[in-house]
Design a protein around this motif. Structure first.
Motif, PDB file in Angstrom:
ATOM      1  N   THR A  31      35.869  30.182  46.107  1.00  0.00           N
ATOM      2  CA  THR A  31      36.623  31.296  45.491  1.00  0.00           C
ATOM      3  C   THR A  31      36.104  31.700  44.120  1.00  0.00           C
ATOM      4  OG1 THR A  31      38.136  29.832  44.357  1.00  0.00           O
ATOM      5  CG2 THR A  31      38.827  30.606  46.524  1.00  0.00           C
TER       6      THR A  31
ATOM      7  N   THR B 291      52.176  37.995  36.714  1.00  0.00           N
ATOM      8  CA  THR B 291      51.934  39.431  36.552  1.00  0.00           C
ATOM      9  C   THR B 291      53.253  40.128  36.276  1.00  0.00           C
ATOM     10  OG1 THR B 291      50.890  41.377  37.570  1.00  0.00           O
ATOM     11  CG2 THR B 291      52.125  39.938  39.053  1.00  0.00           C
TER      12      THR B 291
ATOM     13  N   GLU C 207      50.657  45.422  39.524  1.00  0.00           N
ATOM     14  CA  GLU C 207      49.563  46.206  38.932  1.00  0.00           C
ATOM     15  C   GLU C 207      49.262  47.485  39.739  1.00  0.00           C
ATOM     16  OE1 GLU C 207      46.011  44.159  37.192  1.00  0.00           O
ATOM     17  OE2 GLU C 207      44.993  45.193  38.820  1.00  0.00           O
TER      18      GLU C 207
ATOM     19  N   ASP D 151      43.685  40.686  47.017  1.00  0.00           N
ATOM     20  CA  ASP D 151      43.888  39.377  46.405  1.00  0.00           C
ATOM     21  C   ASP D 151      43.510  38.322  47.435  1.00  0.00           C
ATOM     22  OD1 ASP D 151      45.628  38.473  43.715  1.00  0.00           O
ATOM     23  OD2 ASP D 151      45.486  36.922  45.242  1.00  0.00           O
TER      24      ASP D 151
END
Ligand code: SAM
Length: 294
Positions: free
Chosen positions: A27, A81, A125, A151
């Motif tokens: 990742t 977030t 976002e 994501d």
């Protein structure tokens, strides 16, 4: 048996380090010394939750099964977030970037705006981007707005697709925006379908190069900080190649790319920096532009 009450399980330094390397390799997320405690606590929690006796059992499971690997990964992701997380970024987006795109693209047919929110977590976002466009872009309904929100975390994406939020996450949403863009549901406030239709969510690992087409804007905020310097460089180069000339890259406040070889123009507006890909004619312009107020 709950996670706290589980038996003490064996996990050696060597096994922890093998797991750390595997996560970084797959990742790009790098658990350096500053995040060592977070990493080992979460892996131990996971070992208990999965009832593995030893670290080798966990290692075997995550190497063999993608489902097991992703379950561990989800526990290690930092997915903090909120809507309009950095208000100054959205101010700059609204006052500087959208008017520029309006002038550049208004007469194009089709009048399309393509935006990538890379590392979108639970969706605040991309929806903040959609709200800003809807509130500020002239004739926003006449634009074909496509926001690709990606994501690596599947749970976060499920939440994002439902678009239901409450509490602190909505702290920077104005009363007017709440009324206009959200509907009250039993579990909180749901983003209305008009905005949800602008956003496509997809699971994507930024460590693997996937073609997403050309983008006008890329938001990758608070993701690069978790990557090694080398990964950061190659990802920023990929973003540069993906952007249309004149396109912008938005990063988090603590993420500077000023030392990287890639030739963005850095535009300083109040307390945020926007990175603009120069057009062919602009390549001779200075790389750093301080413009003061948005
Ligand atoms: C701290 S959150 C940032 C969310 C949002 N961009 C913001 O600034 O509010 C970081 C996100 O990056 C995602 N992420 C980390 N490594 C990733 C990778 N290799 N590929 C895709 N997403 C990744 C995490 O799952 C997490 O949701």
């Amino acid at each position: 048996m709950n996670e706290r009450q589980g038996p003490a399980h064996g996990l050696s330094e060597h096994e922890l380090s093998e797991i750390r390397m595997l996560i970084e390799e797959r990742t790009g997320i790098c658990f350096d010394e500053s995040r060592e405690r977070f990493f080992s606590t979460r892996v131990k929690e996971h070992l208990r939750a999965k009832n593995h006796e030893r670290g080798t059992d966990l290692l075997r499971a995550i190497r063999k099964s993608n489902v097991e690997y992703e379950a561990l990964l989800e526990r290690l992701l930092t997915q903090e977030t909120s809507f309009f997380r950095y208000p100054s970024v959205y101010e700059a987006f609204k006052k500087r970037v959208l008017p520029e795109l309006h002038v550049k693209k208004f007469w194009k047919n089709p009048r399309t705006l393509r935006i990538w929110s890379a590392g979108c977590s639970t969706g605040e976002e991309p929806y903040s981007i959609a709200i800003t466009i809807s509130d500020s872009l002239s004739f926003s309904d006449s634009w074909n707005v496509e926001i690709l929100a990606t994501d690596v975390g599947r749970h976060a994406l499920k939440h994002a697709e439902q678009g239901v939020y409450k509490g602190r996450s909505l702290g920077s949403v104005s009363a007017q925006q709440l009324t206009t863009h959200f509907a009250e549901v039993a579990t909180g406030h749901q983003v209305k379908s008009r905005l949800r239709n602008m956003v496509t969510f997809a699971q994507m690992n930024l460590a693997s190069a996937v073609y997403v087409g050309r983008m006008d804007l890329i938001f990758c905020m608070n993701v690069l900080i978790y990557f090694s310097e080398e990964r950061r460089r190659s990802l920023v180069q990929r973003f540069y190649d993906t952007l249309e000339p004149g396109g912008y890259l938005f990063l988090g406040h603590s993420e500077s790319i000023s030392k990287m070889p890639v030739k963005f123009q850095a535009i300083v507006l109040n307390d945020c920096i926007l990175y603009r890909k120069p057009t062919a004619e602009e390549h001779h312009k200075p790389e750093l532009v301080a413009e003061g107020r948005a």
